[in-house]
Design an enzyme around this catalytic site. Structure first.
Site, PDB file in Angstrom:
ATOM      1  N   ARG A  28      47.077  42.525  17.220  1.00 17.38           N
ATOM      2  CA  ARG A  28      47.195  42.217  15.797  1.00 17.38           C
ATOM      3  C   ARG A  28      48.095  43.139  14.992  1.00 17.38           C
ATOM      4  O   ARG A  28      48.437  42.825  13.863  1.00 17.38           O
ATOM      5  CB  ARG A  28      45.794  42.195  15.166  1.00 17.38           C
ATOM      6  CG  ARG A  28      45.033  40.929  15.517  1.00 17.38           C
ATOM      7  CD  ARG A  28      43.565  41.079  15.242  1.00 17.38           C
ATOM      8  NE  ARG A  28      43.032  42.164  16.056  1.00 17.38           N
ATOM      9  CZ  ARG A  28      41.778  42.553  16.061  1.00 17.38           C
ATOM     10  NH1 ARG A  28      40.916  41.980  15.274  1.00 17.38           N
ATOM     11  NH2 ARG A  28      41.380  43.529  16.860  1.00 17.38           N
ATOM     12  N   ARG A  37      48.850  33.678  17.381  1.00 14.89           N
ATOM     13  CA  ARG A  37      47.391  33.585  17.377  1.00 14.89           C
ATOM     14  C   ARG A  37      46.920  32.472  16.459  1.00 14.89           C
ATOM     15  O   ARG A  37      46.007  31.718  16.785  1.00 14.89           O
ATOM     16  CB  ARG A  37      46.839  34.943  16.936  1.00 14.89           C
ATOM     17  CG  ARG A  37      45.384  35.006  16.623  1.00 14.89           C
ATOM     18  CD  ARG A  37      44.573  35.183  17.890  1.00 14.89           C
ATOM     19  NE  ARG A  37      43.197  35.501  17.553  1.00 14.89           N
ATOM     20  CZ  ARG A  37      42.303  34.615  17.127  1.00 14.89           C
ATOM     21  NH1 ARG A  37      42.638  33.352  16.974  1.00 14.89           N
ATOM     22  NH2 ARG A  37      41.074  34.996  16.839  1.00 14.89           N
ATOM     23  N   ASP A  74      41.423  38.556  28.398  1.00 16.89           N
ATOM     24  CA  ASP A  74      40.356  39.425  27.900  1.00 16.89           C
ATOM     25  C   ASP A  74      39.358  39.665  29.025  1.00 16.89           C
ATOM     26  O   ASP A  74      39.256  38.855  29.955  1.00 16.89           O
ATOM     27  CB  ASP A  74      39.637  38.804  26.699  1.00 16.89           C
ATOM     28  CG  ASP A  74      38.818  39.851  25.952  1.00 16.89           C
ATOM     29  OD1 ASP A  74      39.387  40.580  25.121  1.00 16.89           O
ATOM     30  OD2 ASP A  74      37.605  39.966  26.236  1.00 16.89           O
ATOM     31  N   TYR A 149      28.063  43.298  27.359  1.00 12.24           N
ATOM     32  CA  TYR A 149      28.278  42.167  26.439  1.00 12.24           C
ATOM     33  C   TYR A 149      27.425  40.963  26.844  1.00 12.24           C
ATOM     34  O   TYR A 149      26.894  40.249  25.999  1.00 12.24           O
ATOM     35  CB  TYR A 149      29.763  41.773  26.418  1.00 12.24           C
ATOM     36  CG  TYR A 149      30.641  42.823  25.772  1.00 12.24           C
ATOM     37  CD1 TYR A 149      30.782  42.884  24.390  1.00 12.24           C
ATOM     38  CD2 TYR A 149      31.311  43.770  26.530  1.00 12.24           C
ATOM     39  CE1 TYR A 149      31.574  43.854  23.784  1.00 12.24           C
ATOM     40  CE2 TYR A 149      32.109  44.752  25.946  1.00 12.24           C
ATOM     41  CZ  TYR A 149      32.230  44.789  24.571  1.00 12.24           C
ATOM     42  OH  TYR A 149      32.998  45.744  23.980  1.00 12.24           O
TER      43      TYR A 149
END
Ligand code: CP3
Length: 341
Positions: A28, A37, A74, A149
């Site tokens: 970003r 994006r 990712d 996660y």
């Protein structure tokens, strides 16, 4: 074989000037990333659309003299490929449907690689379009980091949900780690077959663990991935990155079989210099906030890092990912400094 300075450094050959890449270099802080994006809609779509993933992987290399491209994807595509629900909320980070013991039993490894096929296609296209001297880095998350996660449902400062689960449900936890080890070996072997030169295993949460938990949750799964991968791809070059491992760094370097050790910015330069084997390739470790601030706050520490590790194989990098507010001019200056201009 064309000379790839970064790959050569991973394999133990010190270069005159350290090669460099920047952790999370596609992201970003780049306006062109924010544009792409937006057109992708959601973040996982971006990861699974080879045209777009190739484009954002190459964006930082168009601007900067970097020695490597890192596959754009990712670490959480693995839970997604195993059938767990994964979403990326803007401003909130990843949100997963947290797993319990029954959820672990429902994970399905059988379709994982075909689900990840678009990522492998991205690797093939990158290989075909990158100049030969650039190293292509593939990656996955380490099982423990991914498990934090999967069990917690989101990022947390202390990983308490996953740490407690590992203690209270040891058998279910081992099943989860086994699934992640096996899927990661398949995935990394496929990335190397598709054209990645080296792979990095991101263990972003190697902190907050006592001796036994570190051995079981960090050392052993990383070791098994390296071993499994080398069984499939003899000599596979691997960078380990146990963020926060601190006093466990040496154990990690010795026991896992990695070629090169990524170190976070809290690791003392002197510790690496005096406590780790002089021929062990090291990657790191500028504080990303020094890159945000720039000027002498950045330059003094860049010089200190270059100086401290000048006599070993060294890959210059940040000690964690670049942050969105980083000025592009500071990245340009960093690269000038490292490249000696
Ligand atoms: O250039 C690159 O390195 C891009 C590829 C890449 C991404 N994530 C893209 C991404 C890599 C190598 C990662 C690794 C990753 N992902 C890690 C390990 C490295 C680390 O930072 O510790 C972890 C823990 C994740 C999980 C993850 N993904 C989080 C916690 C977040 C939210 C926080 C954040 O940085 O936004 C993501 C989202 C993510 N992954 C983004 C990018 C570019 C931002 C999402 C967006 O564009 O909206």
């Amino acid at each position: 074989m064309p000379h790839k300075p970064l790959l050569a450094t991973v394999l133990g050959q010190r270069q005159e000037r350290p090669p460099l890449w920047i952790m999370r270099q596609a992201g970003r802080y780049l306006p062109e990333y924010r544009e792409t994006r937006k057109s992708a809609g959601n973040f996982l779509e971006l990861c699974y659309t080879p045209d777009l993933a190739v484009e954002v992987t190459l964006q930082p290399l168009r601007r900067f003299d970097l020695d490597a491209a890192i596959l754009f994807s990712d670490i959480l595509v693995i839970p997604d490929a195993l059938g767990q629900s994964v979403r990326f909320e803007t401003g909130e980070g990843p949100v997963l449907e947290a797993l319990d013991e029954k959820g672990i039993d429902r994970l399905d490894r059988s379709g994982a690689l075909s689900h990840l096929e678009p990522v492998l296609e991205t690797v093939r296209r990158l290989r075909a379009s990158l100049p030969p001297e650039k190293t292509l880095i593939g990656f996955c998350g380490a099982p423990w980091t991914v498990a934090t996660y999967m069990l917690g449902g989101r990022g947390s400062p202390d990983q308490a949900i996953a740490r407690r689960f590992a203690l209270q449900h040891p058998a279910a936890f081992e099943r989860l780690i086994d699934i992640l080890v096996e899927t990661s070996v398949d995935y990394l072997a496929a990335q190397l077959a598709a054209g990645a030169d080296v792979v990095q295993i991101f263990e972003s949460w190697a902190l907050n663990l006592d001796d036994a938990a570190f051995a079981r949750q960090v050392l052993e799964p990383n070791r098994r991935i390296v071993e499994g991968l080398r069984h499939r791809v003899p000599g596979a070059p691997v960078i380990g990155f146990p963020r926060g491992a601190a006093g466990n760094l040496r154990r990690f370097a010795e026991d896992t079989g990695i070629n090169a050790l990524g170190v976070d910015y809290a690791t003392p330069l002197e510790f690496i210099r005096t406590q780790l084997p002089p021929d062990l390739p090291v990657q790191g470790n500028l504080d990303p906030l020094r890159l945000v601030v720039g000027g002498e706050a950045m330059e003094s520490q860049v010089r200190a890092i270059l100086e401290a590790w000048s006599d070993r194989p060294h890959i210059f990098n940040l000690g964690h990912g670049i942050v969105p507010e980083t000025p592009i001019a500071h990245v340009e200056r960093l690269i000038e400094l490292v490249k000696g201009r």
